[in-house]
Scaffold this active site. Structure first.
Site, mmCIF file in Angstrom:
data_model
loop_
_atom_site.group_PDB
_atom_site.id
_atom_site.type_symbol
_atom_site.label_atom_id
_atom_site.label_comp_id
_atom_site.label_asym_id
_atom_site.label_seq_id
_atom_site.Cartn_x
_atom_site.Cartn_y
_atom_site.Cartn_z
ATOM 1 N N ASP A 126 0.810 -1.193 -0.209
ATOM 2 C CA ASP A 126 0.025 0.615 -0.420
ATOM 3 C C ASP A 126 0.759 1.157 -0.023
ATOM 4 O O ASP A 126 1.920 1.589 0.551
ATOM 5 C CB ASP A 126 -0.936 0.181 1.096
ATOM 6 C CG ASP A 126 -2.305 0.624 0.964
ATOM 7 O OD1 ASP A 126 -2.226 1.638 0.071
ATOM 8 O OD2 ASP A 126 -3.660 0.877 1.869
ATOM 9 N N TRP A 127 0.071 2.318 -0.175
ATOM 10 C CA TRP A 127 1.457 3.461 -0.446
ATOM 11 C C TRP A 127 1.949 4.573 0.585
ATOM 12 O O TRP A 127 1.653 3.970 1.777
ATOM 13 C CB TRP A 127 0.069 4.636 -1.080
ATOM 14 C CG TRP A 127 0.091 3.990 -2.739
ATOM 15 C CD1 TRP A 127 -0.223 3.070 -3.015
ATOM 16 C CD2 TRP A 127 -0.471 4.915 -3.724
ATOM 17 N NE1 TRP A 127 -0.279 2.872 -5.112
ATOM 18 C CE2 TRP A 127 0.348 5.042 -5.009
ATOM 19 C CE3 TRP A 127 0.239 6.310 -4.004
ATOM 20 C CZ2 TRP A 127 -0.567 4.754 -6.222
ATOM 21 C CZ3 TRP A 127 -0.484 6.808 -5.333
ATOM 22 C CH2 TRP A 127 -0.158 6.269 -6.637
#
Length: 741
Positions: A272-273
């Site tokens: 995830d970012w």
């Protein structure tokens, strides 16, 4: 050949022969051509590309290509261009070109579909596959080759801020809808499923540690992920949270032992970012292939780790091969040229968005007013009051990473005006309750639109507790780290969205409902939101009640078509609506540790003996439908059931045939959805339908052998129109000789 300056700029740290450093921008296209022609399989083609790459280029595959200084403007760039990871221009490798969005494409203007939860309410995988094809086409038209649009996290509790992005509380419904979206998206771009795993709270998503036993993990929270993997998902996005004490990016037990070894997944895993990677080397060894979307931890740590031998080059090549072989394999399947941008938000795509929105609307109540039900609206209607602040809003849902910007949006009021050109309209925002009541009293019928928007629920874009060390060594410790963390915690209190603090409507909405229904008994209440909104305490005075979700760019027209009767309210609840929040699992949006078990949603109510306000799968139509189970076949691999369906009403209508099983030897049987099918029948029509059955909910997994076997008990099967309160009429669930595994 490249000049000496190119050769000097490229470093080689491997133990094998140094690759030839020529500029061959056609190498990737040649690999794709060879794979398409069957001359090489994708893995071999990827191997040939790897043989031509330097270690610097290989390491560049393992994180985003954008520099870390872009982090503050990610939200701005997110909607303007694909984020690229692993492009190698020298060899023509395009990299992973990322686009987000569970309800459309986040880049530029695009078709805004209803939120995923609304689409779950259609109970129509074939329709969802068509949505996936459009999202994939528009993603590719915007220059991306990869879409993170498939969110299949289970709705553990409806207060989760991103509930609207998922498909509800049931593993079978979620798995089938997620698999359908995956098949559609993959026609045009690579499909990514997220967030793996056990991600279903927002405010503390960066810190929360989820405890779960083996049975609940594999039998409740993972089956729908496996269904999407089986449908061909190319990539998996790992979650921010911890599971059993380990962050997901370093969780080898799930990323490798389950996802790859047990399920056979051959694609690649991304983080995830920004804050989804916690250790550059350990995450790679655990099975997380790409750090997204910037050059952060891995850019700093991997070159030195590779040179020193801390990181094995074989580990780098393993992830590189996954990334390249997946990319080559998918590119080799593409037949059509890149779609034109003229296809984006085209009339055909908008028509599909309108159809989906109409079929998602759930009719919860429709009482008779005089000789007929209040809905559909009477053709003799001459004066309509449309009330509520949301009646004129472009209310598309969350404004976080799934935000979509359509070229226009049709509000409920605009949709009604278009559908009823000869009717007089009176409007009121509802801020003045007395004025709203007066407007309702003067009209033949009142439409009252209340509920939630992006201020009430959604992604928590700014969250305290993030691991800020990814931003650089200066943030590992000391005053800069303390300042950043403090600012994040303060900012989190001022940013809209996040987890909900209540499942109730705003108190102002409740006051408005009571005033308007008292003024006009012909009042229709329309709820807008992404998951559960409790109705107890005010719905007894409401004769007609609909749940219309975040309906997308054509939501206003879809709502008008249902209210006027030109379309059937085809939606069925993808979760239970309890009578009060105490019937659901506890939910603490500030929790740092939680335990997930197998007691949630409708199952929790069943086990406790609670009666739902509206059960899972519930929804009314404008006609009446009967179901009758004819026969079925079933074993550990699944099965099917033949169901006779009859429209006993006076107009055409749709029905969702739902098949449930339960161990009826229990004092309180707990219903398990095994299969469903949507169909439309003309007035008086009767026909049978074959419904596929999923064996998963009737099986248990041995944690040691990893083999699946039938659960003990006296299992029965029932065809119903929603989760059953009674098992009268159920038939024994026949278990033919099946196979384990």
């Amino acid at each position: 050949m490249a000049g000496p300056q190119v050769a000097q700029a490229q470093k080689w740290w491997g133990g094998g022969p140094r690759p030839t450093l020529g500029n061959d921008a056609g190498a990737y296209d040649e690999a794709v051509r060879a794979a398409r022609a069957g001359e090489l399989d994708a893995d071999a083609a990827a191997g040939q590309l790897i043989d031509r790459m330097t270690d610097r280029e290989l390491l560049g595959l393992l994180d985003g290509d954008s520099p870390r200084r872009l982090m503050p403007i990610i939200p701005l760039l997110h909607g303007r261009r694909p984020f690229v990871a692993g492009a190698v221009p020298r060899l023509g490798i395009p990299g992973i070109r990322f686009s987000d969005g569970t309800r459309g494409v986040v880049i530029g203007d695009s078709t805004a579909f209803p939120a995923a939860m609304a689409r779950a309410a259609t109970w129509d995988p074939l329709l969802e596959e068509r949505v996936g094809q459009v999202i994939g086409m528009e993603t590719r038209a915007r220059g991306a080759n990869y879409s993170a649009s498939i969110c299949v996290n289970l709705l553990r509790h409806p207060a989760w801020g991103r509930a609207q992005e998922c498909y509800g509380e049931d593993p079978v419904l979620t798995g089938r809808m997620g698999a359908a979206l995956t098949r559609g998206v993959r026609v045009h771009v690579m499909a990514c499923v997220k967030h793996f795993a056990l991600n279903s709270m927002e405010n503390e998503r960066f810190e929360v540690d989820v405890s779960v036993d083996e049975h609940a993990l594999h039998e409740v929270y993972l089956p729908h992920f496996k269904a999407v993997i089986d449908a061909g998902a190319d990539s998996v996005m790992s979650a921010y949270n911890k599971v059993r004490g380990q962050y997901m990016d370093v969780n080898r037990a799930l990323l490798t032992e389950v996802l790859r070894d047990e399920w056979g997944f051959t694609g690649f895993v991304t983080s995830d970012w920004v804050f989804g990677t916690h250790d550059a080397v350990l995450s790679l060894e655990a099975g997380m292939d790409i750090e997204m979307p910037l050059r952060l931890l891995r850019a700093r740590a991997l070159p030195g780790a590779l040179r020193s031998g801390v990181l094995d080059r074989a580990t780098v090549e393993r992830s590189a091969r996954r990334i390249l072989s997946t990319s080559v394999r998918h590119a080799a399947t593409l037949e059509a040229a890149k779609p034109s941008e003229s296809a984006i938000a085209s009339p055909a795509h908008r028509a599909l968005a309108r159809q989906v929105a109409a079929e998602s609307i759930v009719l919860l109540k429709n009482e008779h007013i005089g000789a007929a039900p209040l809905l559909p609206l009477a053709p003799t209607l001459t004066h309509l009051a449309v009330i509520g602040r949301l009646a004129t809003h472009a209310n598309l849902g969350d404004n976080g990473s799934s935000r979509v910007s359509p070229p226009f949006t049709i509000s409920p009021l605009q949709g009604l005006r278009e559908a009823l050109p000869g009717v007089r309209f009176t409007t009121a925002s509802g801020q003045n309750v007395s004025a709203a009541a007066a407007a309702a009293a003067a009209a033949d019928t009142a439409i009252l639109i209340v509920g939630l928007d992006q201020h009430d629920e959604g992604e928590s874009v700014v969250t305290g507790g993030v691991e800020v060390g990814v931003l650089g060594r200066a943030f590992d410790a000391g005053p800069l780290r303390r300042m950043f963390v403090a600012l994040a915690h303060v900012a989190s209190h001022f940013v809209h969205g996040g987890d909900r603090t209540t499942l109730d409507l705003h108190a102002s909405d409740v006051r408005l409902i009571r005033a308007v229904t008292a003024a006009n008994p012909r009042t229709v209440v329309v709820l807008i939101g992404g998951s559960t909104i409790l109705t107890q305490g005010w719905d007894e005075s409401v004769p007609a009640l609909l749940l219309a979700w975040y309906g997308g760019m054509e939501g206003g027209r879809a709502l008008a078509s249902v209210l006027t009767g030109t379309a059937e309210p085809g939606g069925r609840l993808p979760f239970v609506l309890p009578t009060n929040a105490a019937q659901l699992p506890p939910f603490d949006p500030a929790a740092k540790a939680v335990t997930y078990d197998n007691s949630w949603g409708q199952r929790r109510l069943d086990a406790a003996g609670h009666t739902a306000a509206f059960p899972f799968g519930f929804g009314l139509g404008y006609t009446t439908i009967e179901h009758r189970l004819l026969e079925h076949s079933f074993d550990e691999t699944g099965g099917s059931a033949q169901v006779m369906v009859r429209n006993t009403g006076e107009r055409a209508g749709s029905s969702v045939v739902q098949l449930y099983a339960a161990d009826i030897s229990l004092r309180r049987p707990v219903a398990q959805l095994l299969g469903f099918a949507k169909m439309t029948l003309q007035a008086g029509e009767e026909k049978s339908i074959r419904v596929s059955l999923d064996a998963g909910p009737t099986l248990q997994r041995d944690p040691v052998t990893r083999q699946w076997s039938p659960r003990a008990g006296e299992w029965a099967l029932l065809a119903a129109q929603h989760s059953p309160a009674s098992w009268a009429g159920a038939v024994p669930l026949h278990r033919a000789a099946g196979i384990d595994g």
